[in-house]
Design a protein around this motif. Structure first.
Motif, PDB file in Angstrom:
ATOM      1  N   PHE A 109       0.860  -1.183   0.000  1.00  0.00           N
ATOM      2  CA  PHE A 109       0.000   0.000   0.000  1.00  0.00           C
ATOM      3  C   PHE A 109       0.897   1.233   0.000  1.00  0.00           C
ATOM      4  N   LEU A 110       0.647   2.138  -0.972  1.00  0.00           N
ATOM      5  CA  LEU A 110       1.488   3.338  -1.018  1.00  0.00           C
ATOM      6  C   LEU A 110       0.710   4.606  -0.703  1.00  0.00           C
ATOM      7  N   GLY A 111      -0.593   4.528  -0.784  1.00  0.00           N
ATOM      8  CA  GLY A 111      -1.394   5.736  -0.567  1.00  0.00           C
ATOM      9  C   GLY A 111      -1.587   6.468  -1.887  1.00  0.00           C
ATOM     10  N   THR A 112      -2.663   7.241  -1.953  1.00  0.00           N
ATOM     11  CA  THR A 112      -3.010   7.850  -3.240  1.00  0.00           C
ATOM     12  C   THR A 112      -1.975   8.862  -3.720  1.00  0.00           C
TER      13      THR A 112
ATOM     14  N   HIS B  50       6.288  -3.938 -11.967  1.00  0.00           N
ATOM     15  CA  HIS B  50       5.871  -4.466 -10.653  1.00  0.00           C
ATOM     16  C   HIS B  50       4.628  -3.791 -10.084  1.00  0.00           C
ATOM     17  N   LYS B  51       3.927  -3.062 -10.927  1.00  0.00           N
ATOM     18  CA  LYS B  51       2.759  -2.330 -10.448  1.00  0.00           C
ATOM     19  C   LYS B  51       1.701  -3.262  -9.844  1.00  0.00           C
ATOM     20  N   ARG B  52       1.696  -4.510 -10.309  1.00  0.00           N
ATOM     21  CA  ARG B  52       0.660  -5.446  -9.845  1.00  0.00           C
ATOM     22  C   ARG B  52       0.700  -5.675  -8.329  1.00  0.00           C
ATOM     23  N   ILE B  53       1.862  -5.427  -7.719  1.00  0.00           N
ATOM     24  CA  ILE B  53       1.977  -5.692  -6.278  1.00  0.00           C
ATOM     25  C   ILE B  53       1.410  -4.523  -5.460  1.00  0.00           C
ATOM     26  N   ILE B  54       1.195  -3.382  -6.139  1.00  0.00           N
ATOM     27  CA  ILE B  54       0.670  -2.208  -5.421  1.00  0.00           C
ATOM     28  C   ILE B  54      -0.855  -2.275  -5.381  1.00  0.00           C
ATOM     29  N   PHE B  55      -1.388  -2.240  -4.189  1.00  0.00           N
ATOM     30  CA  PHE B  55      -2.842  -2.313  -4.033  1.00  0.00           C
ATOM     31  C   PHE B  55      -3.277  -1.401  -2.899  1.00  0.00           C
ATOM     32  N   ASN B  56      -4.098  -0.419  -3.242  1.00  0.00           N
ATOM     33  CA  ASN B  56      -4.509   0.554  -2.231  1.00  0.00           C
ATOM     34  C   ASN B  56      -5.898   0.296  -1.674  1.00  0.00           C
TER      35      ASN B  56
ATOM     36  N   PRO C 207      -0.858  -5.814   3.897  1.00  0.00           N
ATOM     37  CA  PRO C 207       0.239  -6.534   4.545  1.00  0.00           C
ATOM     38  C   PRO C 207       1.489  -5.669   4.684  1.00  0.00           C
ATOM     39  N   MET C 208       1.669  -4.738   3.740  1.00  0.00           N
ATOM     40  CA  MET C 208       2.890  -3.944   3.770  1.00  0.00           C
ATOM     41  C   MET C 208       2.534  -2.524   3.355  1.00  0.00           C
ATOM     42  N   ALA C 209       2.430  -1.654   4.336  1.00  0.00           N
ATOM     43  CA  ALA C 209       1.963  -0.298   4.069  1.00  0.00           C
ATOM     44  C   ALA C 209       3.102   0.697   4.186  1.00  0.00           C
ATOM     45  N   PHE C 210       3.210   1.586   3.195  1.00  0.00           N
ATOM     46  CA  PHE C 210       4.172   2.677   3.310  1.00  0.00           C
ATOM     47  C   PHE C 210       3.552   3.725   4.214  1.00  0.00           C
ATOM     48  N   THR C 211       4.274   4.104   5.272  1.00  0.00           N
ATOM     49  CA  THR C 211       3.682   5.035   6.232  1.00  0.00           C
ATOM     50  C   THR C 211       4.525   6.308   6.351  1.00  0.00           C
TER      51      THR C 211
ATOM     52  N   LEU D 126       4.465  14.800   0.521  1.00  0.00           N
ATOM     53  CA  LEU D 126       3.612  13.666   0.860  1.00  0.00           C
ATOM     54  C   LEU D 126       3.209  13.772   2.319  1.00  0.00           C
ATOM     55  N   PRO D 127       1.926  13.690   2.569  1.00  0.00           N
ATOM     56  CA  PRO D 127       1.499  13.818   3.967  1.00  0.00           C
ATOM     57  C   PRO D 127       1.997  12.625   4.779  1.00  0.00           C
ATOM     58  N   LYS D 128       2.438  12.901   5.982  1.00  0.00           N
ATOM     59  CA  LYS D 128       2.992  11.821   6.795  1.00  0.00           C
ATOM     60  C   LYS D 128       2.044  11.488   7.954  1.00  0.00           C
ATOM     61  N   ASP D 129       0.769  11.736   7.766  1.00  0.00           N
ATOM     62  CA  ASP D 129      -0.142  11.478   8.877  1.00  0.00           C
ATOM     63  C   ASP D 129      -0.711  10.073   8.778  1.00  0.00           C
ATOM     64  N   THR D 130      -1.442   9.708   9.791  1.00  0.00           N
ATOM     65  CA  THR D 130      -1.890   8.326   9.870  1.00  0.00           C
ATOM     66  C   THR D 130      -3.292   8.129   9.312  1.00  0.00           C
ATOM     67  N   THR D 131      -3.943   9.240   8.952  1.00  0.00           N
ATOM     68  CA  THR D 131      -5.331   9.122   8.506  1.00  0.00           C
ATOM     69  C   THR D 131      -5.438   8.296   7.228  1.00  0.00           C
ATOM     70  N   ASP D 132      -4.398   8.387   6.423  1.00  0.00           N
ATOM     71  CA  ASP D 132      -4.413   7.735   5.128  1.00  0.00           C
ATOM     72  C   ASP D 132      -3.960   6.278   5.252  1.00  0.00           C
ATOM     73  N   ARG D 133      -3.881   5.798   6.465  1.00  0.00           N
ATOM     74  CA  ARG D 133      -3.262   4.493   6.663  1.00  0.00           C
ATOM     75  C   ARG D 133      -4.232   3.355   6.359  1.00  0.00           C
ATOM     76  N   ASN D 134      -3.762   2.446   5.558  1.00  0.00           N
ATOM     77  CA  ASN D 134      -4.595   1.304   5.209  1.00  0.00           C
ATOM     78  C   ASN D 134      -4.241   0.145   6.123  1.00  0.00           C
ATOM     79  N   ARG D 135      -5.186  -0.224   6.982  1.00  0.00           N
ATOM     80  CA  ARG D 135      -4.877  -1.246   7.978  1.00  0.00           C
ATOM     81  C   ARG D 135      -5.115  -2.664   7.458  1.00  0.00           C
ATOM     82  N   THR D 136      -5.562  -2.751   6.231  1.00  0.00           N
ATOM     83  CA  THR D 136      -5.800  -4.088   5.695  1.00  0.00           C
ATOM     84  C   THR D 136      -4.651  -4.555   4.812  1.00  0.00           C
TER      85      THR D 136
END
Ligand code: ADP
Ligand code: MG
Length: 695
Positions: free
Chosen positions: A390-393, A500-506, A438-442, A426-436
């Motif tokens: 997950f990279l965020g929008t 490798h775009k296929r591994i990115i899922f938001n 497996p590997m989230a860029f935060t 890039l905003p560094k806040d937690t609101t955009d955090r995807n908790r579902t």
């Protein structure tokens, strides 16, 4: 309580202690050997050992131990006292350089997955000078690696250290390409957030399943679970608070940077997060954290459950592995930075991670696979078994701009050129955090959320480090030959994201639709531990580790064996525990209870009273009792086949396909009975008591 600043690290033979206690020359020599990862020479070792001993004795230590992390996932130690006999029946306290540097350990009782058979029966431990020695309960602990005499790693830490070296080397090559001549080393940093449950010790004592397996094998849901979210970040109960206070103090003394504590989603669930540190230290510290949690909980009349799924129907526990790369000059390489050049460098490192996770999805999945974690992954409370990033929008917009050669925001007409244009903040806040995910860029690190709560963090970090090092190596090989660095860099980043775009899922990782989509994208979905482990020895994986000298083939084969063996043994123990509880407690209790109801029915009928409750209940329980008994007989039969299967792969599959479904069937009928049986007739404390019993 003493001041935190005074107790922090008070039991650690850390840098400032070394500086104060060692002769200047020795201190300098030790520092440079540690930095270069070289072996200490004998003379130096004996001076260090002596200073360490005097310091330890002054702090009350009487023993020392080489402390290591065998493949069991927990740590091992054997205490030796400092005493040496002297003439006249006296003793002196001694500790030689040799004793500091190397210990011999009978490796035969530790899992070696065939390595011992092929090589030597003995193993030895060697000081890992990058991790400080410390004192715990009057024992001087010396962090070590554990190897066979042939040099094969028998532990989890050797490979971790090797992987850290590999990624450091490749990352420095990349930094040189960006004109950085000062950085000498890059280390991976980790902050491991640890989740756990606390239950009352008296209640725990009454449950064989918790005692033998760390999780409840039976138990119908309590009237209340986590649906109100009133536990999450709620106020901490006094008894738990006292435990946390003592835990923090003990951890601080050992130099563990315990930072935050709070209640988690499930009732009785909590979390402790440390401030991040270098990965091998983080790994040692996480082991200490888990150990102290268990010890200290007992002092407060509680038991700390580290199992990934102690209770059905409420969230299990994980360990979020926050991972990043940091230079020896203190720069976080996953921080986007402010200038176009920093941005470009960031995107290259980001591309390296994206490529690594895609290329080695299976290895990352394997690194978090365990019997306990199988209950969590994909159960809509933890990330699915499918790996994705997950990279965020915001970041995804940037990547789209790179891929499509356009500007990243409407205002900029020309296309985004790396090294020339600055990225949007890039905003560094937690609101955009995807908790579902497996590997989230935060914001400036990746959070691998799939790891189980009981696992060592060594394995997943060894995989991450090695896989990312491999991407970096391929990038450096290409870029070092480039005529036009900027153009080549641009093309490389662009092509990597395209490939490798296929591994990115938001999106929502818990959604059923994702399973379908992931399949269409060609991503792997390794649902269980046997499914995952089956890929450990795939040629591409063996090649990766051999290429970077992190594991050789024999070491990987041994891990393959140990992991499968552990998996099937855990299931086996669970099955036997279940049979014991069913046969000795649950079936007899319910038989007695229906007997009582039958007596009542007879008595009531004799005087002409209605007995609808007794009739319906005894009917229901009798039916479930028979079904449960049949399921018990089936499991007993299947368990007999256990010993006849010698092939570990087949045994793992057998556990997954036969034993686990058998166990599920038994539990189903037992839980149905518990739901309607009189409370005092049920032989075990209920979920309600266990989950809400700590006041
Ligand atoms: P939160 O998740 O509550 O927003 P943070 O993002 O600050 O909190 O940190 C969560 C965990 O990540 C902590 O253990 C923290 O030490 C760790 N962490 C923060 N920065 C890094 C980093 N650069 N490398 C590794 N871990 C990090
Ligand atoms: Mg987290």
């Amino acid at each position: 309580m003493e001041k935190v600043t005074e107790i922090f690290g008070s039991m650690v033979f850390n840098d400032s202690v070394m500086e104060a206690l060692l002769p200047k020359q020795t201190y300098k020599a030790l520092q440079s050997t540690i930095k270069q990862g070289k072996r200490l020479d004998a003379e130096l070792a004996s001076v260090v050992a002596n200073a360490m001993k005097d310091w330890a004795i002054e702090k009350g230590a009487t023993h020392y131990t080489h402390w290591f992390q065998p493949m069991t996932g927990v740590t091992a130690e054997k205490h030796d006292s400092f005493i040496t006999p002297k003439d006249g029946g006296k003793i002196i306290m001694e500790f030689s350089g040799k004793e500091l540097m190397q210990g011999e350990s009978d490796a035969s009782s530790f899992p070696s997955g065939g390595l011992r058979a092929t090589f030597e029966a003995r193993g030895y431990t060697a000081w890992d000078a990058t991790s400080y020695a410390f004192i715990k309960e009057k024992v001087l602990y010396i962090p070590t690696v554990f190897c066979s005499y042939g040099g094969e790693a028998l532990d989890q830490k050797t490979a971790l250290l090797r992987s850290m070296e590999v990624i450091s080397k490749q990352a420095v090559r990349i930094l040189r390409l960006f004109g950085n001549e000062t950085v000498q080393a890059v280390r991976t940093t980790v902050g491991a957030e640890q989740e756990y449950f606390l239950v009352d010790r008296e209640l725990w004592n009454q449950r064989k399943d918790l005692i033998y397996t760390g999780r409840t094998l039976f138990g119908c849901r309590a009237p209340k679970g986590q649906e109100l979210d009133d536990h999450y970040f709620g106020s901490i109960k006094q008894r738990v608070q006292k435990f946390m206070t003592e835990l923090n103090e003990e951890l601080w003394k050992l130099g563990v940077l315990a930072k935050t504590e709070h209640n988690e989603a499930a009732p009785a669930q909590h979390e402790l997060a440390p401030i991040f540190s270098s990965t091998n230290i983080a790994s040692d510290h996480n082991q200490l954290t888990m150990e102290l949690m268990q010890k200290i909980a007992k002092r407060h009349g509680m038991i700390c459950l580290l199992h990934e799924k102690p209770f059905a129907g409420v969230n299990g526990s994980g360990k979020h592995n926050n991972w990043s790369l940091s230079t020896d000059t203190g720069i976080n390489l996953l921080d986007p930075g402010d200038t176009p050049y920093e941005n470009a460098q960031f995107l290259l490192f980001l591309a390296a991670v994206v490529k690594a996770v895609d290329d080695y999805q299976d290895l990352i999945r394997i690194s978090v696979a365990s019997a306990g974690n199988d209950h969590r992954l994909g159960a809509n409370e933890a990330p699915p078994a499918i790996m994705s990033i997950f990279l965020g929008t915001d970041l995804e917009n940037v990547i789209d701009a790179v891929i499509e050669d356009k500007s990243f925001d409407g205002s900029q007409k020309e296309m985004l050129r790396l090294g020339v244009h600055t990225l949007p903040k890039l905003p560094k806040d937690t609101t955009d955090r995807n908790r579902t995910s497996p590997m989230a860029f935060t914001g400036n690190k990746f959070e691998l959320r799939s790891l189980g709560s009981a696992d060592s963090i060594s394995c997943c970090n060894t995989v991450l480090n090695t896989a990312v090092a491999d991407s970096l190596m391929q990038f450096a090989d290409l870029l070092e030959k480039a005529d036009d660095f900027e153009a080549q860099l641009h093309d490389l980043v662009k092509q990597t994201f395209i490939d490798h775009k296929r591994i990115i899922f938001n999106g929502d990782g818990y959604d059923e639709a994702w399973v379908k989509e992931a399949k269409e994208r060609g991503l792997m979905n390794l649902k269980t531990t046997p499914d995952a482990i089956a890929h450990l020895l795939d040629e591409k994986n063996v090649k990766l580790f051999e290429k970077h000298n992190v594991y050789n083939r024999a070491e990987l084969e041994s891990r393959h064996e140990v992991r499968l063996d552990t998996y099937s043994k855990i299931i086996h123990i669970e099955a036997l525990t279940m049979l014991d509880m069913a046969n000795k407690d649950i079936l007899p209790a319910m038989s007695r209870f229906t007997g009582k109801l039958a007596d009542t029915i007879a008595k009531k009928k004799a005087v002409g009273l209605n007995c609808e409750y007794e009739m319906k209940t005894s009917e229901k329980i009798s039916k479930e009792l028979d079904l449960m008994y049949n399921a018990v007989v089936k499991l007993e039969e299947d368990e007999k086949k256990w010993n006849s299967i010698s092939d570990l792969v087949k045994l793992g599959d057998f556990c997954r396909d036969v034993i686990i479904p058998d166990m599920n069937e038994i539990r189903l009928h037992s839980d149905n009975m518990e739901m309607v049986a009189e409370q005092k007739e049920w032989p075990y404390p209920s979920y309600g008591k266990l989950l809400f019993g700590v006041r």
